[in-house]
Design a protein around this motif. Structure first.
Motif, PDB file in Angstrom:
ATOM      1  N   CYS A 185       0.837  -1.189   0.000  1.00  0.00           N
ATOM      2  CA  CYS A 185       0.000   0.000   0.000  1.00  0.00           C
ATOM      3  C   CYS A 185       0.876   1.243   0.000  1.00  0.00           C
ATOM      4  O   CYS A 185       1.997   1.242   0.510  1.00  0.00           O
ATOM      5  CB  CYS A 185      -0.920   0.012   1.227  1.00  0.00           C
ATOM      6  SG  CYS A 185      -2.155  -1.311   1.219  1.00  0.00           S
ATOM      7  N   GLY A 186       0.338   2.324  -0.553  1.00  0.00           N
ATOM      8  CA  GLY A 186       1.079   3.570  -0.605  1.00  0.00           C
ATOM      9  C   GLY A 186       1.140   4.250   0.748  1.00  0.00           C
ATOM     10  O   GLY A 186       0.296   4.033   1.620  1.00  0.00           O
ATOM     11  N   LYS A 187       2.139   5.089   0.907  1.00  0.00           N
ATOM     12  CA  LYS A 187       2.328   5.802   2.169  1.00  0.00           C
ATOM     13  C   LYS A 187       1.699   7.183   2.154  1.00  0.00           C
ATOM     14  O   LYS A 187       1.502   7.786   3.197  1.00  0.00           O
ATOM     15  CB  LYS A 187       3.824   5.920   2.463  1.00  0.00           C
ATOM     16  CG  LYS A 187       4.512   4.576   2.661  1.00  0.00           C
ATOM     17  CD  LYS A 187       5.993   4.747   2.948  1.00  0.00           C
ATOM     18  CE  LYS A 187       6.676   3.398   3.131  1.00  0.00           C
ATOM     19  NZ  LYS A 187       8.124   3.537   3.408  1.00  0.00           N
ATOM     20  N   ALA A 188       1.375   7.690   0.980  1.00  0.00           N
ATOM     21  CA  ALA A 188       0.776   9.013   0.884  1.00  0.00           C
ATOM     22  C   ALA A 188      -0.695   8.954   1.263  1.00  0.00           C
ATOM     23  O   ALA A 188      -1.349   7.904   1.175  1.00  0.00           O
ATOM     24  CB  ALA A 188       0.932   9.560  -0.528  1.00  0.00           C
ATOM     25  N   LEU A 189      -1.230  10.091   1.693  1.00  0.00           N
ATOM     26  CA  LEU A 189      -2.653  10.175   2.019  1.00  0.00           C
ATOM     27  C   LEU A 189      -3.477  10.142   0.740  1.00  0.00           C
ATOM     28  O   LEU A 189      -3.069  10.677  -0.275  1.00  0.00           O
ATOM     29  CB  LEU A 189      -2.923  11.459   2.800  1.00  0.00           C
ATOM     30  CG  LEU A 189      -2.334  11.525   4.207  1.00  0.00           C
ATOM     31  CD1 LEU A 189      -2.592  12.901   4.819  1.00  0.00           C
ATOM     32  CD2 LEU A 189      -2.904  10.433   5.093  1.00  0.00           C
TER      33      LEU A 189
END
Length: 384
Positions: A70-74
């Motif tokens: 999963c991505g770390k950005a919001l």
């Protein structure tokens, strides 16, 4: 107070104005949608001998599942990668994966997956790498992959059972590697492939493609690898020999005519594979190719023409393999054969019409592992 946020349904966004008190619930709904899309993929897997999908629990966090990143950005919990390579997974691909609209990397290669490639995969807006090689996939290649996948960098569908024609190519400004080798594809190479100027590698060998190879491929200025061997092409335009950026040039088989001298202009070539064709006439002088490592011209009807090409090849200091068996080379080997690259490991001149003695200088190649001179008319002693 109201704020603008995203609402995801089946991992798609839609704008909505809602109370900040609803944020946790909506985030939960979005996570549930992504979890269900991944779980639908799991349900399509009929055999998981290593139990790699056992961590895929419908009640758990899908970001911790094997192969899921999963991505770390919001906002959080957005699937950006699914990598399940070489796990012996059997079953069929679920179209639900196309709902993971933030995914950039999809690697399900080297498994036992069967059935068609879902056409929905072509609608993934951020997908950059699609790797489905070494499976048992069948059916046609979805046209959507070459039409709507504007961010794709790598398409690797090698070694499956895909059939039918190669679809036309539309706007694909980022595609660099196209590997459709070792399938059952038929028909002609679409000329629109030549419009994909970002390509660096094209692999279409070992299919059932026919017709003329489009001249438009020569327009791809940064092409480093072009492998088209083992098809049923009827014509290769001379322009394909003039792509100066090429490092690997594999056009066999079914090519007729002469090897154009302009091949020597492709100064970055490292590997030339033109074996098992019907090429005739002299071998062009290729001494201007300083990076040449492999020259395979076996199984043709090429002539020695006073062996000038051997003398020219002495300038190729990186040459490790020279294969010219099963041709029409005649006369005695020149002394210059002893001046070939000190890196030469394989010299195969078998099944020709070579006569006379082997030059003593041929024994000066310190790395030579294979010297094949069988089925000739060689006389005298073998040099030490």
């Amino acid at each position: 107070m109201y704020v603008e946020r995203w609402l995801m349904h089946s991992c798609f966004f839609s704008w909505i104005i809602f109370s900040s008190s609803h944020l946790p619930a909506l985030q939960s709904n979005r996570n549930l949608s992504c979890r269900l899309d991944l779980f639908n993929f799991k349900q399509g897997i009929t055999n998981d001998p290593s139990g790699v999908l056992s961590s895929w629990d419908i009640s758990g966090s899908f970001c911790t599942w094997r192969g899921v990143a999963c991505g770390k950005a919001l906002p959080p919990s957005r699937v950006v990668s699914l990598e399940l390579n070489s796990l012996q997974l059997a079953g069929q691909l679920s179209p639900s994966l196309a709902n993971l609209t933030s995914i950039t990397w999809l690697d399900l290669g080297s498994n036992l997956l069967s059935g068609p490639i879902p056409k929905e995969f072509g609608t993934l807006p951020k997908l950059q790498d699609l790797i489905l090689a070494n499976n048992n996939l069948s059916g046609i290649i979805p046209a959507s992959l070459f039409k709507d996948s504007s961010r794709l960098v790598v398409i690797n569908l090698q070694r499956n059972f895909l059939n039918g024609p190669i679809p036309d190519f539309h706007t694909m400004a980022t595609l660099q590697i196209l590997n459709l080798a070792e399938n059952n594809l038929s028909g002609r190479i679409p000329p629109s492939l030549g419009n994909v100027s970002s390509l660096t590698e094209i692999h279409l060998d070992l299919n059932m493609l026919d017709g003329s190879v489009p001249e438009t491929l020569s327009r791809i200025r940064n092409l480093t690898a072009l492998t088209l061997g083992y098809n049923q092409f009827g014509h290769f335009p001379a322009e394909l020999y003039n792509i100066t950026s090429l490092r690997i040039h594999d056009l066999g088989d079914n090519i007729t005519g002469l090897i154009p001298p302009s091949l020597a202009n492709a100064s970055k070539l490292q590997e030339i594979d033109l074996f098992y064709n019907a090429l005739a006439g002299p071998v062009p002088l290729l001494g201007s190719l300083p990076h040449l490592r492999v020259l395979n011209l076996g199984s043709n009807s090429l002539k020695s023409d006073n062996w000038a090409f051997i003398t020219s090849l002495t300038n190729c200091s990186n040459l490790t393999m020279l294969i010219m068996d099963d041709n029409r080379l005649d006369g005695s080997l020149p002394i210059s054969v002893g001046n070939l690259s000190s890196n030469l490991q394989r010299l195969d001149l078998g099944n020709n019409q070579i006569s006379g003695k082997l030059p003593e200088q041929i024994g000066n190649r310190p790395q030579l592992q294979l010297l094949a001179m069988d089925q000739n008319s060689i006389s005298g002693e073998i040099p030490p």
